[in-house]
Enzyme design. Structure first.
Site, PDB file in Angstrom:
ATOM      1  N   ASN A 136       7.802  16.263  -2.591  1.00 43.35           N
ATOM      2  CA  ASN A 136       8.171  16.397  -3.401  1.00 43.35           C
ATOM      3  C   ASN A 136       7.088  17.448  -4.217  1.00 43.35           C
ATOM      4  O   ASN A 136       7.179  17.646  -5.139  1.00 43.35           O
ATOM      5  CB  ASN A 136       8.960  15.581  -4.466  1.00 43.35           C
ATOM      6  N   HIS A 138       4.147  16.063  -4.540  1.00 41.56           N
ATOM      7  CA  HIS A 138       2.982  15.501  -4.826  1.00 41.56           C
ATOM      8  C   HIS A 138       1.897  14.520  -3.981  1.00 41.56           C
ATOM      9  O   HIS A 138       1.933  14.843  -2.975  1.00 41.56           O
ATOM     10  CB  HIS A 138       4.071  13.556  -5.542  1.00 41.56           C
ATOM     11  N   GLU A 143       3.006  12.416  -9.214  1.00 40.34           N
ATOM     12  CA  GLU A 143       4.234  12.428  -9.300  1.00 40.34           C
ATOM     13  C   GLU A 143       4.818  14.448  -9.849  1.00 40.34           C
ATOM     14  O   GLU A 143       4.218  14.303 -10.698  1.00 40.34           O
ATOM     15  CB  GLU A 143       5.786  11.547  -9.752  1.00 40.34           C
TER      16      GLU A 143
HETATM   17  C1  GLP Z   1       2.042   9.392  -0.173  1.00 39.11           C
HETATM   18  C2  GLP Z   1       0.909   8.819  -0.767  1.00 39.11           C
HETATM   19  C3  GLP Z   1       0.544  10.644  -0.292  1.00 39.11           C
HETATM   20  C4  GLP Z   1       0.974  10.795   0.763  1.00 39.11           C
HETATM   21  C5  GLP Z   1       2.211  11.381   0.391  1.00 39.11           C
HETATM   22  C6  GLP Z   1       2.520  12.076   1.751  1.00 39.11           C
HETATM   23  O1  GLP Z   1       3.016   9.055  -1.320  1.00 39.11           O
HETATM   24  N1  GLP Z   1       0.673   7.926  -2.001  1.00 39.11           N
HETATM   25  O2  GLP Z   1      -1.033  10.627  -0.815  1.00 39.11           O
HETATM   26  O3  GLP Z   1       0.204  12.858   1.130  1.00 39.11           O
HETATM   27  O4  GLP Z   1       2.774   9.822   0.196  1.00 39.11           O
HETATM   28  O5  GLP Z   1       2.934  10.639   2.729  1.00 39.11           O
HETATM   29  P1  GLP Z   1       3.096  11.415   4.161  1.00 39.11           P
HETATM   30  O6  GLP Z   1       1.732  12.280   5.000  1.00 39.11           O
HETATM   31  O7  GLP Z   1       3.640  10.337   4.757  1.00 39.11           O
HETATM   32  O8  GLP Z   1       4.106  12.388   4.352  1.00 39.11           O
END
Ligand code: GLP
Length: 244
Positions: A136, A138, A143
Site C-alpha cells: 500500500n 507504506h 501507513e
Molecule cells: C514491513 C516493514 C517495512 C517493509 C515492508 C515491506 O511492514 N515495516 O519496513 O518495507 O514491510 O516488507 P517486505 O520487504 O517483506 O515486502
C-alpha cells in the site's frame, strides 16, 4: 532519482549491498538507517560475506532502525530487533551499543518514540536510510492516511499490512496491531535514501509512488521530493514504472 534495474532478487541485493558498502568505505563512521522485511535479507547476507572476506569494517558504524512492533520482546523471532541481530549485527563487528531499534516492550511507547527521536538527533542524523515498501506504499510503518506523520510515533497497523505480515507469524491474530516507526520527516531528513523493491506484487505501488501525486495516501510518494534517492529494484517490481 537514480534507478538501478536488476534482473532478479539476487542482483538487486548485490547492488544494494554495493551501495551500502561504498557508504561505509567512504565514511567509516556512517549512521546507517536500516530496514527489515523480506526485501533487504539478501543485501544483509551479502554484506556479511564481504565483512567475512575482510572487505568491510563496521567498527565505526552506528545504526538506527526504522521501526519495531509494539509488544514484542527483542528475543521474539518476529521482532525487528531479533531480525537485525540474526541477519546482520551478530555476524559483523558493529558495536552492539551503537545499534538502535525501538524497544517493543517499552512500558510507554510514546515516550520511547520521543527518546528515539533524541537518539537520531544525537547521532547527527542519518547518512543513508534503507527502505523497503509495503504493497500500500507504506515506508517503515507509515501507513496511508490523511497526513504525513513527522517523527517517530506509535501507529495502528492497517488490515492490509497485518495480512501481509501474517506470513511470518503462525496466524494473523498473532501479528501485533501497533508499531513504533520513524516518521516521514525522520526519513526525509536522511542525507541519502536507498529504496529497494522486489517482485511483481510491488509493481503497481512503485509506479503510483513515483508517477502519481505526492500524497499521504501513498506514503512512499514523498520520496519524489527527496534530493538523493537511489531506487534499486528487480525488473518485475519496476516493470510498471518503466512502462509509465
Ligand atoms: C514491513 C516493514 C517495512 C517493509 C515492508 C515491506 O511492514 N515495516 O519496513 O518495507 O514491510 O516488507 P517486505 O520487504 O517483506 O515486502
Amino acid at each position: 532519482m537514480k534507478i538501478y534495474v536488476t534482473e532478479d532478487y539476487q542482483s538487486m541485493s548485490r547492488k544494494a549491498a554495493n551501495i551500502l558498502s561504498a557508504q561505509i568505505i567512504l565514511k567509516p563512521t556512517s549512521v546507517l538507517g536500516l530496514a527489515t522485511g523480506s526485501t533487504p535479507v539478501g543485501m544483509y547476507k551479502q554484506l556479511v560475506i564481504w565483512y567475512e572476506k575482510g572487505d568491510l569494517d563496521f567498527a565505526g558504524v552506528k545504526t538506527v532502525n526504522l521501526d519495531e512492533y509494539v509488544g514484542l520482546e527483542p528475543t521474539h523471532e518476529q521482532s525487528y530487533r531479533y531480525y537485525m541481530q540474526h541477519n546482520l549485527f551478530d555476524h559483523v563487528n558493529v558495536n552492539p551499543a551503537n545499534t538502535n531499534v525501538p524497544d517493543g516492550l517499552a512500558p510507554d511507547p510514546k515516550a520511547e518514540c520521543e527518546w528515539y527521536n533524541q537518539v537520531i538527533r544525537q547521532m547527527g542524523g542519518i547518512d543513508i536510510q534503507v527502505l523497503g515498501m509495503g504493497h500500500n506504499g507504506h515506508i517503515g510503518f507509515n501507513e496511508p492516511g490523511e497526513a504525513f506523520e513527522l517523527e517517530t510515533h506509535v501507529v495502528d497497523l492497517s488490515e492490509r499490512t497485518i495480512q501481509a505480515n501474517a506470513r511470518f507469524f503462525s496466524s494473523s491474530d498473532e501479528v501485533p496491531r501497533q508499531a513504533m516507526t520513524m516518521g516521514i520527516k525522520s526519513i526525509m531528513m536522511a542525507r541519502k535514501i536507498l529504496l529497494m523493491v522486489s517482485g511483481e506484487d510491488k509493481a503497481e505501488a512503485v509506479k503510483n509512488a513515483f508517477t502519481g501525486p505526492v500524497t499521504p495516501h501513498m506514503p512512499a510518494s514523498i520520496l519524489q521530493l527527496h534530493p538523493y534517492v537511489t531506487l534499486v529494484g528487480d525488473r518485475p517490481a519496476l516493470s510498471k514504472l518503466l512502462e509509465a
